[in-house]
Scaffold this motif. Structure first.
Motif, PDB file in Angstrom:
ATOM      1  N   VAL A  82      15.785 -65.403  81.348  1.00  0.00           N
ATOM      2  CA  VAL A  82      15.552 -66.068  80.216  1.00  0.00           C
ATOM      3  C   VAL A  82      16.316 -65.466  79.069  1.00  0.00           C
ATOM      4  CG1 VAL A  82      13.758 -66.431  78.422  1.00  0.00           C
ATOM      5  CG2 VAL A  82      13.275 -66.758  80.808  1.00  0.00           C
ATOM      6  N   THR A  83      16.606 -64.327  78.976  1.00  0.00           N
ATOM      7  CA  THR A  83      17.404 -63.520  77.946  1.00  0.00           C
ATOM      8  C   THR A  83      19.012 -63.521  78.128  1.00  0.00           C
ATOM      9  OG1 THR A  83      17.052 -61.466  78.923  1.00  0.00           O
ATOM     10  CG2 THR A  83      15.613 -62.174  77.220  1.00  0.00           C
ATOM     11  N   ARG A  84      19.297 -64.124  79.345  1.00  0.00           N
ATOM     12  CA  ARG A  84      20.476 -64.080  79.965  1.00  0.00           C
ATOM     13  C   ARG A  84      21.219 -62.836  79.744  1.00  0.00           C
ATOM     14  NH1 ARG A  84      22.112 -69.309  80.722  1.00  0.00           N
ATOM     15  NH2 ARG A  84      20.885 -70.823  79.568  1.00  0.00           N
ATOM     16  N   ASN A  85      20.320 -61.699  80.113  1.00  0.00           N
ATOM     17  CA  ASN A  85      20.939 -60.514  80.323  1.00  0.00           C
ATOM     18  C   ASN A  85      22.111 -60.311  81.240  1.00  0.00           C
ATOM     19  OD1 ASN A  85      20.995 -57.153  80.965  1.00  0.00           O
ATOM     20  ND2 ASN A  85      19.640 -57.650  79.117  1.00  0.00           N
ATOM     21  N   ARG A  86      23.023 -59.516  81.086  1.00  0.00           N
ATOM     22  CA  ARG A  86      24.275 -59.346  81.821  1.00  0.00           C
ATOM     23  C   ARG A  86      23.816 -58.701  83.086  1.00  0.00           C
ATOM     24  NH1 ARG A  86      27.558 -54.540  81.036  1.00  0.00           N
ATOM     25  NH2 ARG A  86      26.690 -53.137  79.394  1.00  0.00           N
ATOM     26  N   TYR A  87      22.626 -57.569  83.178  1.00  0.00           N
ATOM     27  CA  TYR A  87      22.169 -57.021  84.415  1.00  0.00           C
ATOM     28  C   TYR A  87      21.374 -58.045  85.249  1.00  0.00           C
ATOM     29  CZ  TYR A  87      24.680 -52.666  82.702  1.00  0.00           C
ATOM     30  OH  TYR A  87      25.416 -51.794  82.561  1.00  0.00           O
ATOM     31  N   TYR A  88      21.346 -59.024  84.920  1.00  0.00           N
ATOM     32  CA  TYR A  88      20.468 -60.085  85.785  1.00  0.00           C
ATOM     33  C   TYR A  88      21.105 -60.279  87.173  1.00  0.00           C
ATOM     34  CZ  TYR A  88      18.600 -64.603  87.565  1.00  0.00           C
ATOM     35  OH  TYR A  88      18.023 -65.505  88.237  1.00  0.00           O
ATOM     36  N   PRO A  89      22.123 -60.319  87.253  1.00  0.00           N
ATOM     37  CA  PRO A  89      23.023 -60.539  88.600  1.00  0.00           C
ATOM     38  C   PRO A  89      22.575 -59.470  89.478  1.00  0.00           C
ATOM     39  CG  PRO A  89      24.331 -61.124  87.066  1.00  0.00           C
ATOM     40  CD  PRO A  89      23.410 -60.674  86.269  1.00  0.00           C
ATOM     41  N   CYS A  92      18.868 -59.084  90.612  1.00  0.00           N
ATOM     42  CA  CYS A  92      18.770 -59.935  91.783  1.00  0.00           C
ATOM     43  C   CYS A  92      19.397 -59.355  92.982  1.00  0.00           C
ATOM     44  CB  CYS A  92      19.110 -61.328  91.288  1.00  0.00           C
ATOM     45  SG  CYS A  92      18.327 -62.281  90.073  1.00  0.00           S
ATOM     46  N   LEU A  93      20.646 -58.999  92.956  1.00  0.00           N
ATOM     47  CA  LEU A  93      21.377 -58.569  93.960  1.00  0.00           C
ATOM     48  C   LEU A  93      20.762 -57.073  94.457  1.00  0.00           C
ATOM     49  CD1 LEU A  93      23.909 -59.028  95.740  1.00  0.00           C
ATOM     50  CD2 LEU A  93      25.229 -57.736  94.117  1.00  0.00           C
ATOM     51  N   GLY A  94      20.055 -56.360  93.581  1.00  0.00           N
ATOM     52  CA  GLY A  94      19.571 -55.262  94.196  1.00  0.00           C
ATOM     53  C   GLY A  94      18.269 -55.563  95.017  1.00  0.00           C
ATOM     54  N   VAL A  95      17.652 -56.608  94.438  1.00  0.00           N
ATOM     55  CA  VAL A  95      16.397 -56.871  95.485  1.00  0.00           C
ATOM     56  C   VAL A  95      16.827 -57.600  96.798  1.00  0.00           C
ATOM     57  CG1 VAL A  95      14.402 -58.749  95.438  1.00  0.00           C
ATOM     58  CG2 VAL A  95      14.991 -57.338  93.318  1.00  0.00           C
ATOM     59  N   LEU A  96      17.934 -58.300  97.025  1.00  0.00           N
ATOM     60  CA  LEU A  96      18.309 -58.928  98.035  1.00  0.00           C
ATOM     61  C   LEU A  96      18.918 -57.580  98.799  1.00  0.00           C
ATOM     62  CD1 LEU A  96      20.120 -61.985  96.887  1.00  0.00           C
ATOM     63  CD2 LEU A  96      17.676 -61.947  97.957  1.00  0.00           C
ATOM     64  N   LEU A  97      19.683 -56.957  98.411  1.00  0.00           N
ATOM     65  CA  LEU A  97      20.127 -55.762  99.100  1.00  0.00           C
ATOM     66  C   LEU A  97      19.085 -54.801  99.659  1.00  0.00           C
ATOM     67  CD1 LEU A  97      23.301 -54.772  96.974  1.00  0.00           C
ATOM     68  CD2 LEU A  97      23.368 -55.713  99.095  1.00  0.00           C
ATOM     69  N   HIS A 225      26.379 -52.621  91.626  1.00  0.00           N
ATOM     70  CA  HIS A 225      27.422 -52.542  90.790  1.00  0.00           C
ATOM     71  C   HIS A 225      28.680 -52.967  91.312  1.00  0.00           C
ATOM     72  CE1 HIS A 225      25.221 -50.922  87.109  1.00  0.00           C
ATOM     73  NE2 HIS A 225      24.673 -49.922  87.794  1.00  0.00           N
ATOM     74  N   LYS A 226      29.113 -52.248  92.436  1.00  0.00           N
ATOM     75  CA  LYS A 226      30.351 -52.700  92.932  1.00  0.00           C
ATOM     76  C   LYS A 226      30.634 -54.118  93.367  1.00  0.00           C
ATOM     77  CE  LYS A 226      33.646 -51.368  96.550  1.00  0.00           C
ATOM     78  NZ  LYS A 226      34.520 -51.322  95.665  1.00  0.00           N
ATOM     79  N   LEU A 227      29.752 -54.831  93.867  1.00  0.00           N
ATOM     80  CA  LEU A 227      29.893 -56.257  94.149  1.00  0.00           C
ATOM     81  C   LEU A 227      29.849 -57.109  92.744  1.00  0.00           C
ATOM     82  CD1 LEU A 227      27.378 -56.474  97.084  1.00  0.00           C
ATOM     83  CD2 LEU A 227      29.828 -56.521  97.299  1.00  0.00           C
ATOM     84  N   CYS A 228      29.084 -56.797  91.994  1.00  0.00           N
ATOM     85  CA  CYS A 228      29.164 -57.492  90.657  1.00  0.00           C
ATOM     86  C   CYS A 228      30.514 -57.038  89.864  1.00  0.00           C
ATOM     87  CB  CYS A 228      27.740 -57.056  89.735  1.00  0.00           C
ATOM     88  SG  CYS A 228      26.093 -58.075  90.315  1.00  0.00           S
ATOM     89  N   ARG A 229      30.903 -56.079  90.014  1.00  0.00           N
ATOM     90  CA  ARG A 229      32.096 -55.617  89.219  1.00  0.00           C
ATOM     91  C   ARG A 229      33.238 -56.084  89.759  1.00  0.00           C
ATOM     92  NH1 ARG A 229      31.412 -50.522  89.277  1.00  0.00           N
ATOM     93  NH2 ARG A 229      32.640 -50.061  91.117  1.00  0.00           N
TER      94      ARG A 229
END
Length: 235
Positions: A82-89, A92-97, A225-229
């Motif tokens: 909702v806050t469109r935080n830059r750490y949102y991806p 989510c990716l952390g949960v999936l991994l 971090h690596k994948l999102c970067r």
């Protein structure tokens, strides 16, 4: 839509593999893990004391092990999206991994859980453990034919103590909420403490499962971090 599809596919993969662990790798390390618990009896006693005394005043405490964990996921997901935080991806990716890598990690040193030796301090957990252990024994005795026939009824009930994915998920979500500067951070820290104590005191996990979960969370955080970067650089 894409995120939800990935979450459903990863969750299906995770619980399917968790059900198949006892067939793919029938070797169990409960004996070794329990000996580690016995060698760390003062630590185990401390976990029991905190659960029996500090947590006793929490209303309906026996039901909060799963509920507190789900609260972390729902509130973190909603707040960062909702806050469109830059750490949102990364969140989510952390949960999936964690679901994906954690499912595979169950195959390394499978263990059922310390409840096969003794009951914990959570009667609701003890009841659930009895049902899940029965299903585990059926899968071991009858293999994939039983899983194909009766497995859907026990889809989320596969036993896998090592590593603790509750610890891995809780720590990675707490880390990304901290990096996001979210006001949820303090709440997440408290829930991490709760999940850590309850996971052992209810006898879902051996003590050794906790540092294994920590190592998994560090790997997940690094990969996220690596994948999102890399994705940002490609864009």
């Amino acid at each position: 839509g894409t995120l939800m599809a990935l979450f459903l596919v990863t969750t299906y993969f995770h619980f399917s593999l968790k059900t198949w662990v006892q067939v793919i790798n029938p070797n169990l390390y409960d004996g070794f893990d329990y000996q580690v618990d016995l060698s760390l009896q003062p630590v185990l006693d401390l976990f029991y004391w905190i659960r029996a005394n500090l947590f006793a005043a929490i209303p309906n405490a026996d039901a909060w092990y799963q509920a507190a964990f789900m609260l972390m996921f729902i509130t973190g997901f909603c707040h960062l999206s909702v806050t469109r935080n830059r750490y949102y991806p990364q969140f989510c990716l952390g949960v999936l991994l964690t679901l994906a890598i954690g499912g595979l990690s169950y195959l390394i040193a499978p263990a059922v859980g310390p409840f096969i030796y003794e009951d914990g301090l959570n009667p609701l957990a003890t009841e659930a453990q009895a049902a899940m252990y029965w299903a585990h024994l059926q899968a071991v005795e009858h293999g994939m034919p039983w899983i194909r026939e009766a497995g859907p009824a026990y889809f989320t009930g596969g036993l896998a103590a090592m590593p603790s994915l509750h610890i891995a998920q809780a720590l990675s979500m707490t880390y990304f909420v901290y990096r996001a500067g979210s006001p949820l951070f303090v709440l997440f820290l408290l829930i991490c403490f709760w999940v850590t104590i309850e996971s052992v005191a209810s006898r879902w996990h051996y003590i050794i499962d906790l540092p294994a979960g920590l190592l998994l969370s560090l790997l997940v955080i690094w990969l996220a971090h690596k994948l999102c970067r890399d994705r940002t650089a490609a864009a």
